[in-house]
Scaffold this motif. Structure first.
Motif, PDB file in Angstrom:
ATOM      1  N   ALA A  84      -4.830   9.605   0.576  1.00 21.25           N
ATOM      2  CA  ALA A  84      -5.654   9.060   1.652  1.00 21.25           C
ATOM      3  C   ALA A  84      -5.706   7.549   1.543  1.00 21.25           C
ATOM      4  N   LEU A  85      -6.033   6.900   2.647  1.00 19.54           N
ATOM      5  CA  LEU A  85      -6.143   5.447   2.720  1.00 19.54           C
ATOM      6  C   LEU A  85      -7.614   5.064   2.799  1.00 19.54           C
ATOM      7  N   LEU A  86      -8.070   4.205   1.904  1.00 18.50           N
ATOM      8  CA  LEU A  86      -9.459   3.746   1.925  1.00 18.50           C
ATOM      9  C   LEU A  86      -9.672   2.854   3.149  1.00 18.50           C
ATOM     10  N   ASN A  87     -10.695   3.188   3.946  1.00 14.90           N
ATOM     11  CA  ASN A  87     -10.900   2.461   5.189  1.00 14.90           C
ATOM     12  C   ASN A  87     -12.383   2.467   5.532  1.00 14.90           C
ATOM     13  N   ASN A  88     -12.732   1.783   6.628  1.00 16.11           N
ATOM     14  CA  ASN A  88     -14.137   1.720   7.045  1.00 16.11           C
ATOM     15  C   ASN A  88     -14.465   2.789   8.082  1.00 16.11           C
ATOM     16  N   GLY A  89     -13.649   3.812   8.152  1.00 13.95           N
ATOM     17  CA  GLY A  89     -13.870   4.943   9.039  1.00 13.95           C
ATOM     18  C   GLY A  89     -12.720   5.910   8.889  1.00 13.95           C
ATOM     19  N   THR A  90     -12.921   7.158   9.258  1.00 12.09           N
ATOM     20  CA  THR A  90     -11.873   8.163   9.080  1.00 12.09           C
ATOM     21  C   THR A  90     -10.909   8.235  10.265  1.00 12.09           C
ATOM     22  N   GLU A  91     -11.299   7.656  11.393  1.00 12.92           N
ATOM     23  CA  GLU A  91     -10.439   7.723  12.571  1.00 12.92           C
ATOM     24  C   GLU A  91      -9.158   6.911  12.370  1.00 12.92           C
ATOM     25  N   THR A 119      -4.720  -2.142   7.206  1.00 10.22           N
ATOM     26  CA  THR A 119      -4.855  -0.696   7.089  1.00 10.22           C
ATOM     27  C   THR A 119      -4.211   0.042   8.259  1.00 10.22           C
ATOM     28  N   LYS A 120      -4.231  -0.560   9.441  1.00 13.53           N
ATOM     29  CA  LYS A 120      -3.586   0.083  10.591  1.00 13.53           C
ATOM     30  C   LYS A 120      -2.074   0.189  10.385  1.00 13.53           C
ATOM     31  N   GLN A 121      -1.466  -0.896   9.907  1.00 10.90           N
ATOM     32  CA  GLN A 121      -0.026  -0.871   9.671  1.00 10.90           C
ATOM     33  C   GLN A 121       0.327   0.017   8.479  1.00 10.90           C
ATOM     34  N   ALA A 122      -0.516  -0.030   7.442  1.00  8.96           N
ATOM     35  CA  ALA A 122      -0.278   0.822   6.277  1.00  8.96           C
ATOM     36  C   ALA A 122      -0.397   2.297   6.661  1.00  8.96           C
ATOM     37  N   TYR A 123      -1.335   2.601   7.550  1.00  9.56           N
ATOM     38  CA  TYR A 123      -1.512   3.980   8.023  1.00  9.56           C
ATOM     39  C   TYR A 123      -0.207   4.511   8.609  1.00  9.56           C
ATOM     40  N   GLU A 124       0.441   3.698   9.440  1.00  7.88           N
ATOM     41  CA  GLU A 124       1.693   4.132  10.076  1.00  7.88           C
ATOM     42  C   GLU A 124       2.789   4.356   9.042  1.00  7.88           C
ATOM     43  N   LEU A 125       2.879   3.462   8.053  1.00  8.66           N
ATOM     44  CA  LEU A 125       3.878   3.632   7.002  1.00  8.66           C
ATOM     45  C   LEU A 125       3.627   4.908   6.200  1.00  8.66           C
ATOM     46  N   LEU A 126       2.363   5.153   5.864  1.00  9.65           N
ATOM     47  CA  LEU A 126       2.018   6.340   5.080  1.00  9.65           C
ATOM     48  C   LEU A 126       2.263   7.622   5.870  1.00  9.65           C
ATOM     49  N   LYS A 127       1.991   7.567   7.159  1.00  9.14           N
ATOM     50  CA  LYS A 127       2.170   8.749   8.019  1.00  9.14           C
ATOM     51  C   LYS A 127       3.644   9.153   8.092  1.00  9.14           C
ATOM     52  N   GLN A 128       4.529   8.167   7.984  1.00  7.06           N
ATOM     53  CA  GLN A 128       5.964   8.422   8.095  1.00  7.06           C
ATOM     54  C   GLN A 128       6.655   8.520   6.729  1.00  7.06           C
ATOM     55  N   LEU A 131       0.821  -1.209   0.000  1.00  4.80           N
ATOM     56  CA  LEU A 131       0.000   0.000   0.000  1.00  4.80           C
ATOM     57  C   LEU A 131       0.855   1.259   0.000  1.00  4.80           C
ATOM     58  N   LEU A 132       2.004   1.201   0.679  1.00  6.21           N
ATOM     59  CA  LEU A 132       2.941   2.331   0.619  1.00  6.21           C
ATOM     60  C   LEU A 132       3.405   2.546  -0.811  1.00  6.21           C
ATOM     61  N   HIS A 133       3.761   1.476  -1.489  1.00  5.28           N
ATOM     62  CA  HIS A 133       4.222   1.590  -2.878  1.00  5.28           C
ATOM     63  C   HIS A 133       3.093   2.053  -3.800  1.00  5.28           C
ATOM     64  N   PHE A 134       1.871   1.614  -3.528  1.00  2.00           N
ATOM     65  CA  PHE A 134       0.729   2.096  -4.313  1.00  2.00           C
ATOM     66  C   PHE A 134       0.601   3.613  -4.172  1.00  2.00           C
ATOM     67  N   ALA A 135       0.839   4.115  -2.966  1.00  4.15           N
ATOM     68  CA  ALA A 135       0.746   5.553  -2.728  1.00  4.15           C
ATOM     69  C   ALA A 135       1.829   6.312  -3.491  1.00  4.15           C
ATOM     70  N   ILE A 136       3.045   5.770  -3.492  1.00  2.37           N
ATOM     71  CA  ILE A 136       4.140   6.412  -4.227  1.00  2.37           C
ATOM     72  C   ILE A 136       3.820   6.451  -5.719  1.00  2.37           C
ATOM     73  N   MET A 137       3.377   5.308  -6.254  1.00  2.00           N
ATOM     74  CA  MET A 137       3.065   5.233  -7.683  1.00  2.00           C
ATOM     75  C   MET A 137       1.856   6.091  -8.030  1.00  2.00           C
ATOM     76  N   HIS A 154      -7.530   4.967  14.304  1.00  2.00           N
ATOM     77  CA  HIS A 154      -7.507   3.618  14.871  1.00  2.00           C
ATOM     78  C   HIS A 154      -8.417   2.638  14.143  1.00  2.00           C
ATOM     79  N   LYS A 155      -9.185   3.102  13.142  1.00  2.00           N
ATOM     80  CA  LYS A 155     -10.122   2.228  12.440  1.00  2.00           C
ATOM     81  C   LYS A 155      -9.401   1.285  11.481  1.00  2.00           C
TER      82      LYS A 155
END
Length: 336
Positions: free
Chosen positions: A175-182, A190-199, A152-158, A184-185
């Motif tokens: 943005a990351l497609l998820n079942n909520g905007t929070e 998606t939780k692990q991908a969120y951390e990678l994308l944030k950094q 998912l990180l690589h998808f974001a770069i591409m 922690h959702k």
């Protein structure tokens, strides 16, 4: 600029493919198109309008009923495989467009063109219409049903590189497609991908829900291929259903409804143009070593033309080199 086009892929081939190719070379100066398929049939359709268009004979066709890997290996004289071989072996060919079997095209593209070094998984990325921006890239929309966070990180770069190449906008919102905007959702992916994308250093704005796919909430929306495909098909189905409901309501609404529809015709025409996938070309198979565009299976001549022009634009922008540069700054594992 030379683009190869699979003339026998898709529901409306070869007529719509040929008409779209003719329109594309008329629209862009210096563009050449190579059509692959039955040369006798193609030359008949091109009679009197073959300027900047040549034909590469390919007597066979890969259908949606064929098993992708087997078809690519065995149907070596099919219009799709002949096109992929030309793209892989001829440096003068910059890109390829096909409305044929998605599975076969992705399999063939990966096998014959190879993956960009550093990219864990290639992905499908269409440019979708958006209510409040230049469009939105959805990456991935179906190539990878099962993913790891690094994918998912690589998808974001591409996706970011693709968006900039298509629109000229630098540093697009991701943005990351998820079942909520929070934050922690989501599931573990998606939780692990969120951390990678944030950094990541990308312009990551957090999670979005599927209802925000075309609202303009983000320029690039990242998803695993399963979730992305479900979101995409739901969006397409909703748009088609809404137009059908409006048409039905007008037909059943009597004289007042018909008069109202007549007055609103310019508005309806504008909405249809915004929501028409044919205006935005096809889905680009990002992460391989040349530009490969998957046009919609039911592509019309207009959408084929848009896909060919999109392919030329991406090749001219050097999308593959820019993806190489984009991923070079990230230490990544290879996800098999």
């Amino acid at each position: 600029m030379k683009i190869v086009v699979d003339a026998f892929g898709g529901d409306n081939a070869p007529q719509a493919i040929v008409d779209g190719a003719v329109a594309a070379v008329a629209a862009r100066e210096g563009l050449e198109v190579v059509l692959t398929g039955d040369s006798e049939k193609l030359n008949a359709l091109l009679e009197g309008r073959s300027r900047n268009i040549t034909v590469l004979h390919a007597p066979d066709v890969i259908t949606n009923d064929d098993a992708p890997t087997s078809a690519v290996k065995k149907k070596t004289r099919s219009s799709m495989v002949v096109g992929l071989d030309a793209l892989a072996s001829d440096d003068s060919v910059s890109a390829m467009v096909s409305a044929g079997s998605t599975g076969a095209l992705l399999t063939g593209g990966f096998m014959k063109l190879g993956r960009i070094k550093g990219i864990s998984r290639p992905a499908m990325a269409p440019m979708l219409p958006s209510l409040s921006s230049q469009g939105v890239v959805l990456c991935d929309c179906g190539a990878n049903a099962d993913c790891k966070p690094v994918n998912l990180l690589h998808f974001a770069i591409m996706g970011t590189t693709f968006y900039t190449a298509m629109t000229g906008k630098e540093n697009p919102a991701v943005a990351l497609l998820n079942n909520g905007t929070e934050e922690h959702k989501g599931n573990e992916l998606t939780k692990q991908a969120y951390e990678l994308l944030k950094q990541s250093g990308l312009n990551f704005i957090g999670n979005v829900e599927a209802r925000d796919l075309i609202t303009g909430a983000a320029d690039v929306i990242v998803a695993d291929g399963f979730s992305g495909n479900v979101a995409l098909k739901s969006c397409e189905g909703t748009a088609l259903s809404m137009f059908s409901l409006i048409k039905k309501g007008i037909n059943e609404g009597g004289l007042k409804a018909k008069i109202g529809a007549l007055l609103l015709k310019p508005v309806f025409r504008k909405i249809k143009k915004v929501m028409d996938y044919g205006e935005n070309g096809g889905a680009c198979f990002l992460g391989i070593n040349k530009v490969l565009i998957k046009a919609h299976g039911s592509a019309s001549a207009k959408s084929v033309c848009a896909a060919v022009l999109q392919a030329a634009q991406l090749a001219e922008a050097g999308i593959t080199d820019k993806i190489r540069e984009g991923v070079a700054g990230f230490v990544s594992e290879t996800a098999e």
